[in-house]
Design a protein around this motif. Structure first.
Motif, PDB file in Angstrom:
ATOM      1  N   HIS A   1     -33.252  56.955  45.832  1.00  0.00           N
ATOM      2  CA  HIS A   1     -32.542  58.219  46.048  1.00  0.00           C
ATOM      3  C   HIS A   1     -33.128  59.027  47.201  1.00  0.00           C
TER       4      HIS A   1
ATOM      5  N   TYR B   1     -35.088  67.989  46.744  1.00  0.00           N
ATOM      6  CA  TYR B   1     -34.256  68.156  45.549  1.00  0.00           C
ATOM      7  C   TYR B   1     -32.774  68.100  45.898  1.00  0.00           C
TER       8      TYR B   1
ATOM      9  N   TRP C   1     -30.041  65.169  44.435  1.00  0.00           N
ATOM     10  CA  TRP C   1     -29.526  65.766  43.210  1.00  0.00           C
ATOM     11  C   TRP C   1     -28.462  64.925  42.520  1.00  0.00           C
TER      12      TRP C   1
ATOM     13  N   LYS D   1     -30.268  61.795  40.637  1.00  0.00           N
ATOM     14  CA  LYS D   1     -31.402  61.911  39.723  1.00  0.00           C
ATOM     15  C   LYS D   1     -31.086  62.887  38.591  1.00  0.00           C
ATOM     16  N   ASN D   2     -31.289  64.176  38.794  1.00  0.00           N
ATOM     17  CA  ASN D   2     -31.183  65.137  37.690  1.00  0.00           C
ATOM     18  C   ASN D   2     -30.015  66.105  37.798  1.00  0.00           C
ATOM     19  N   GLY D   3     -29.059  65.823  38.649  1.00  0.00           N
ATOM     20  CA  GLY D   3     -27.881  66.658  38.755  1.00  0.00           C
ATOM     21  C   GLY D   3     -28.185  68.089  39.154  1.00  0.00           C
TER      22      GLY D   3
ATOM     23  N   GLU E   1     -29.683  70.387  37.782  1.00  0.00           N
ATOM     24  CA  GLU E   1     -31.065  70.825  37.537  1.00  0.00           C
ATOM     25  C   GLU E   1     -31.898  70.719  38.828  1.00  0.00           C
ATOM     26  N   ASP E   2     -31.681  69.656  39.598  1.00  0.00           N
ATOM     27  CA  ASP E   2     -32.399  69.514  40.867  1.00  0.00           C
ATOM     28  C   ASP E   2     -32.007  70.601  41.857  1.00  0.00           C
TER      29      ASP E   2
ATOM     30  N   LYS F   1     -33.862  73.655  40.921  1.00  0.00           N
ATOM     31  CA  LYS F   1     -35.258  73.561  41.359  1.00  0.00           C
ATOM     32  C   LYS F   1     -35.356  73.869  42.847  1.00  0.00           C
TER      33      LYS F   1
END
Length: 126
Positions: free
Chosen positions: A9, A34, A38, A41-43, A45-46, A49
């Motif tokens: 990624h 991030y 995004w 990985k964490n959608g 949420e990234d 961040k």
């Protein structure tokens, strides 16, 4: 085989993410990483961040470009602008406006672009 040290990624974009993030100060480099990943990985949420790092940079007057000298700043700025233009043109990670603002805008317009994208994604329920 999965590479947990430098996962795909970060490498699957128009260029490797580190090429851009190494030109930036820590906060801005983290935000870029991030945003770059995004979707893989964490959608959202990234993205949140990334927004945290941008807010911290704004609160502490951290410049986007990390440089040792005026000449170094100019060189890094030119390289970063070229890479950001690629990301904007490709609308990488569906964040074209974010990349454009990071290249041409202010810290506040970058923050606004990302906050609005987060709101848009949350309204769509992604």
């Amino acid at each position: 085989m999965t590479d947990n040290i430098n996962p795909s990624h970060y490498k699957d974009g128009p260029f490797e993410c580190i090429e851009l993030s190494r030109l930036l100060s820590s906060n801005w480099g983290q935000a870029v990483q991030y945003c770059f990943r995004w979707q893989h990985k964490n959608g959202v949420e990234d993205l949140k961040k990334a927004l945290w790092f941008i807010n911290d940079a704004i609160d502490h007057n951290v410049p986007a470009i990390a440089a040792w000298s005026v000449e170094d700043a100019f060189t890094r700025d030119v390289k970063a602008a070229r890479l950001l233009e690629i990301l904007e043109t490709e609308n990488w990670a569906d964040l074209g406006r974010f990349w454009r603002e990071l290249q041409h805008g202010t810290a506040w317009t970058v923050r606004l672009a990302l906050a609005e994208k987060i709101n848009e994604i949350e309204k769509e329920g992604k």
